[in-house]
Enzyme design. Structure first.
Site, short mmCIF file in Angstrom:
data_model
loop_
_atom_site.label_atom_id
_atom_site.label_comp_id
_atom_site.label_asym_id
_atom_site.label_seq_id
_atom_site.Cartn_x
_atom_site.Cartn_y
_atom_site.Cartn_z
CG HIS A 282 13.83 77.03 62.52
ND1 HIS A 282 12.66 76.32 62.53
CD2 HIS A 282 14.63 76.40 61.64
CE1 HIS A 282 12.76 75.30 61.70
NE2 HIS A 282 13.94 75.33 61.14
CD GLN B 256 1.28 66.96 73.88
OE1 GLN B 256 0.17 67.38 73.64
NE2 GLN B 256 1.49 66.07 74.82
#
Ligand code: FAD
Ligand code: NAP
Ligand code: SF4
Length: 649
Positions: A231, A318
Site C-alpha cells: 500500500h 472515485q
C-alpha cells in the site's frame, strides 16, 4: 475487496445481496474483503468492528453471506487478514519496530510467544470460516500486510528464528499455511495471496518469492493469487495509468515454478483482456474486483458473447477505493447501485410518462436509460453531434481513454431501451411543450474570469485545448489547477515521442519497474521523460497545488507532472493578457509569463438557460448534474443523481 458494508447496521444483509447478485451474474468463486483473524488484526481502533471472524457468534453472522452465494450456485472463500503495522491509529504490531511511511506510530515488535499465538489465531479463524459455510479461505500474504512484513528485509530485521535469512523470514507464512491446512483438512480451499512485486526498497527478491511459493505449495496451498505492490508503494498498480493486465507477465513467472493453479489480477476489466491472458498461458484463472462493482452480470454477458453490453470499470477509483480510504461504503461511478442493491431496487412504473431529458452528459444518460428501463417513454436531446457532454472531453485525456467504454455502454443501452436520441439538436423551451416532464441535464460551461485581455487570440478554453491540442504552442500557462487543470497539463506535457512506444513498456520505464526480476522489491530507476512544452500551472490560492485531487490517484498525477518538469505557481494575481503574454503578480512583484497560449481551466458554471422559460410555461422540471450545481460536479455525482431522479419519476 473490502466494501465498507461490514460495519454498517444491516451491512451483512446488504453484503449478502451484493454477493448474491454477482453469483447470479455468473461469478464462480467469490473471495470476501479482508476479515480480521482476531480482535486486534484490523487495528485497535477497529476492535469493536464486525470485520473480524474469531468467535462462534461472528461465524453465525457470516452465514447470511455464504448461504446467499451458495443458493445462487456460487462458491465463496473468506479472506483472512492481519494488517500488522498498517494500523494507522496506533502503529499496531509487526515483525520489527519499524513504522510504515503511512503512519506516525511505531509498531510493537512481536515476541516469539505472540507470533505463535497469531499462527493459532489464523488456524482458528479458518475453522470459524468453515463453520460459517465458506468453501475455503484466502490468506492475505501481500500488499504490505503483516505476513508480507515478515517476508521482506525492509520490515523484518529480527535476528531470532523469525528473521535474518530469507528462510527464517518465510517461517511465519509457512507455519500459518501448515496450521490452517491441519485445521481445515485436505479438501478445503486455501488460496495464498502472494506478493510477486513488493515495489518497496529492500522488498523480497523474486528468487525468494519462488522459494516461498514452492514451500507454501508443499505446506498445502491449493491456489496462488497474485499480489502487486504494498500500500505504501509509489508505483501505481490499479489506476487508469496502468495498462491492461500490466502484471500478468509476473504471474506467468510464478506459474512456471509451481504446479497448483495460479490466479492473476490487476487492471483486467474486459472479457477480451481476460481471455488473452489465459490464452498466453500467463495464468490459470483471472480475478477481478472493481469490474464486479461496475457490472454484476459481467460473466454471464461474456459467456453469452455480449461483451458490448458490459458496463466497464474505468479504473477511476472515485467511488470505490477513494471511498474506502474515507471510511465510507463503496459504490461505483458507472454503477451507483453497487453495494446499494437493497436500497435502490429497479421498479417498473405503473404510469408511463412522456419524459424529455435535455443534455446527454453523464447525468442525462443515466437518467434517460434508467427512466426508460422503468417503462417511461424518453426522448433525449443533445446539442452536440455525439453523446457524452464533458465526459467526451475527459476520454481524450491520456490515461482516461477507457472512459469511452462508459459512453459505448450508454449508447447500447439507449438503443436497447428505445430511448429516442436527438443529437445535434439544441432544443429550446418551446420544443419541449407536450412532454409530461422535463429533466434538465444541460451541464456546465467553462467559467470566463474577468481579466483584461481575455479576448486575446492567445487565450483558449480547456475545451479548445483538449479538442485541438496540436494547436497549442510550446510555451503554455494553465490558469487554474483543479481536476481539469491537471488533466490539461497531463495532455499537453505528454512527450510526443511516447506515442510510438508500447504502453506497457512506457509505463514500466516511467515508474521504474524491474522486469528482469533481479532487483529487490522489483524496483529500478524510473526513466524521466520531460515535456516537449514549457508549461506553468497557476492558481490564486497559496500553497501546494493539487491538494483537492483524489486520495488514491492525486499523488500519481502530481508525480507525473513533476517528472515532466511542469512548473507550478501559487498565490498568483492575474493582471492582464496581451501580445507579450500573461502578466501576473507573485509576492507583490509583477512579472510577465511570455507564453504562446493561456489555457483557461478556471472552473465551470451551470448552464440553466432553459429553466426560467420552462417554468414560465408551467412545465414540471427537475434539474440534475452540473446544471443543478457546478461546484465540485463530477461524473459520479452526475450519474447517481440522474439515476435517483429517474427512480422518482
Ligand atoms: P455535461 O457533461 O456538461 O453535459 C451536458 C450536456 O448538455 C452537454 O453535452 C451539452 O451539449 C448538453 N446541452 C446543454 N444545453 C442543451 C440544450 N439546450 N439542448 C441539448 N443539449 C444541451 N469527472 C469525473 O468524475 N472523473 C474524471 O476523471 C473527470 N475528468 C474530467 C476531465 C475533463 C477534461 C473534463 C472536462 C471533465 C472531467 N470530469 C470528470 C467531469 C465530468 O465529465 C462532469 O462532471 C460531467 O460530465 C457532468 O455531467 P453533466 O451531465 O451534469 O453535464
Ligand atoms: P475546480 O477543481 O474547482 O478548479 C477550478 C480552478 O480554477 C481552481 O484551481 C481555482 O483555483 C481556479 N479558479 C476558480 N475561479 C477562478 C477565477 N475566477 N479566476 C481564475 N481562476 C479561478 O474545477 P475544474 O478543474 O473545472 O473541474 C471541474 C470538476 O470536474 C471538478 O469538480 C472535478 O470533480 C471534476 N474533475 C475530476 C477529475 C478527476 O480526475 N477526478 C478530473 C477533471 C475534472 P484558484 O481559485 O485558487 O485560482
Ligand atoms: Fe471502477 Fe471507478 Fe467503478 Fe471503482 S468507481 S469500480 S474504479 S468504475
Amino acid at each position: 475487496m473490502h466494501t465498507g458494508l461490514e460495519d454498517l447496521p444491516g451491512g451483512f444483509e446488504r453484503l449478502a445481496a451484493f454477493y448474491a447478485e454477482r453469483a447470479r451474474g455468473g461469478v464462480s468463486l467469490i473471495v470476501t474483503g479482508g476479515f480480521g483473524i482476531n480482535a486486534q488484526a484490523l487495528g485497535l481502533a477497529e476492535q469493536a468492528a464486525h470485520s473480524t471472524l474469531c468467535s462462534e457468534a461472528q461465524a453465525l453472522q457470516h452465514r447470511v453471506l455464504t448461504e446467499a452465494v451458495h443458493q445462487e450456485g456460487g462458491h465463496i472463500a473468506l479472506q483472512m487478514l492481519h494488517v500488522g503495522r498498517y494500523d494507522y491509529a496506533t502503529g499496531g504490531v509487526s515483525a520489527s519496530a519499524i513504522p510504515s511511511p503511512l503512519s506516525p506510530h511505531v509498531p510493537h515488535e512481536l515476541t516469539s510467544a505472540e507470533i505463535e499465538q497469531l499462527i493459532e489465531d489464523y488456524a482458528a479463524c479458518a475453522k470459524w470460516a468453515r463453520m460459517a459455510g465458506y468453501d475455503g479461505v484466502e490468506i492475505m500474504g501481500s500488499e504490505g500486510y503483516l505476513i508480507n512484513q515478515f517476508l521482506a528485509p525492509q520490515t523484518n530485521q529480527r535476528q531470532d528464528q523469525w528473521g535474518g535469512s530469507a528462510a527464517a523470514r518465510q517461517k511465519f507464512a509457512l507455519a500459518i499455511v501448515q496450521k490452517v491446512r491441519e485445521a481445515l483438512g485436505p479438501d478445503a480451499l486455501i488460496i495464498f495471496r502472494i506478493s510477486l512485486l513488493d515495489f518497496v526498497s529492500q522488498g523480497s527478491r523474486f528468487e525468494e518469492v519462488i522459494d516461498l511459493a514452492q514451500a507454501l505449495e508443499k505446506a498445502g496451498v491449493s491456489l496462488f493469487n497474485s499480489g502487486i505492490g504494498w500500500h505504501e508503494a509509489r508505483i501505481p498498480t490499479v489506476a487508469t495509468v496502468v495498462p491492461p493486465a500490466a502484471f500478468s507477465w509476473a504471474t506467468r513467472k510464478l506459474r512456471e515454478v509451481v504446479s497448483v493453479p495460479v490466479i492473476t489480477s490487476n487492471r483486467i476489466n474486459t472479457p477480451e483482456i481476460a481471455e488473452a491472458v489465459l490464452a498466453r498461458g500467463d495464468a490459470d484463472m483471472v480475478s477481478m474486483a472493481r469490474p464486479f462493482l461496475a457490472d454484476p452480470e459481467f460473466v454471464n454477458k461474456a459467456a453469452e458473447g455480449r461483451s458490448q453490453d458490459i458496463n466497464t470499470c474505468i479504473a477511476c477509483n472515485q467511488a470505490c477505493l477513494d471511498q474506502i480510504f474515507s471510511k465510507q461504503a463503496v459504490s461505483c461511478l458507472v454503477n451507483p447501485r453497487a453495494c446499494h442493491e437493497t436500497l435502490w431496487p429497479v421498479q417498473t412504473t405503473s404510469q408511463s410518462l412522456r419524459i424529455a431529458v435535455v443534455g446527454a452528459g453523464p447525468a442525462g444518460l443515466a437518467c434517460a436509460t434508467e427512466a426508460a428501463g422503468r417503462g417511461h417513454q424518453v426522448t433525449l436531446f443533445e446539442a452536440a453531434p455525439q453523446i457524452g457532454g464533458q465526459f467526451d472531453l475527459a476520454r481524450r485525456i491520456p490515461g482516461k481513454e477507457e472512459f469511452s467504454e462508459t459512453l459505448r455502454y450508454f449508447e447500447n443501452l439507449l438503443k436497447k431501451r428505445n430511448v429516442q436520441v436527438r443529437t445535434g439538436e439544441r432544443v429550446q423551451a418551446a420544443g419541449l411543450a407536450g412532454f409530461d416532464k422535463v429533466v434538465l441535464a444541460t451541464g456546465v460551461r467553462p467559467r470566463m474570469p474577468e481579466i483584461p485581455g481575455l479576448n486575446h487570440a492567445k487565450v483558449k478554453t480547456y475545451i479548445q485545448a483538449i479538442q485541438q491540442p496540436q494547436a497549442i504552442g510550446r510555451r503554455v500557462a494553465i490558469m487554474g489547477a483543479g481536476g481539469i487543470g491537471f488533466d490539461v497539463a497531463e495532455m499537453l506535457s505528454e512527450p510526443a515521442h511516447q506515442g510510438s512506444v508500447d504502453a506497457l513498456i512506457r509505463y514500466q520505464q516511467e515508474w521504474g519497474i524491474d522486469v528482469t526480476m533481479t532487483q529487490a522489491g522489483g524496483l529500478t530507476s524510473p526513466v524521466a521523460s520531460p515535456s516537449d512544452r514549457d508549461i506553468v500551472m497557476l492558481q490564486r490560492r497559496p500553497g501546494k497545488q493539487g491538494k483537492g485531487l483524489a486520495r488514491t490517484t492525486g499523488w500519481i498525477r502530481r508525480t507525473q507532472l513533476e517528472r515532466r518538469g511542469v512548473r507550478q505557481l501559487s498565490d498568483v494575481v492575474y493582471e492582464r493578457i496581451d501580445d507579450e503574454g500573461l502578466h501576473i503578480l507573485v509576492n507583490g512583484e509583477s512579472q510577465c509569463l511570455e507564453v504562446d497560449h493561456v489555457v483557461l481551466c478556471a472552473g465551470q458554471e451551470s448552464d440553466t438557460d432553459l429553466l426560467a422559460p420552462l417554468q414560465a410555461m408551467g412545465m414540471p422540471v427537475s434539474v440534475i448534474g452540473g446544471a443543478e450545481q457546478a461546484a465540485e460536479i463530477d461524473a459520479r455525482r452526475a450519474i447517481e443523481q440522474g439515476m435517483r431522479v429517474a427512480l422518482a419519476l
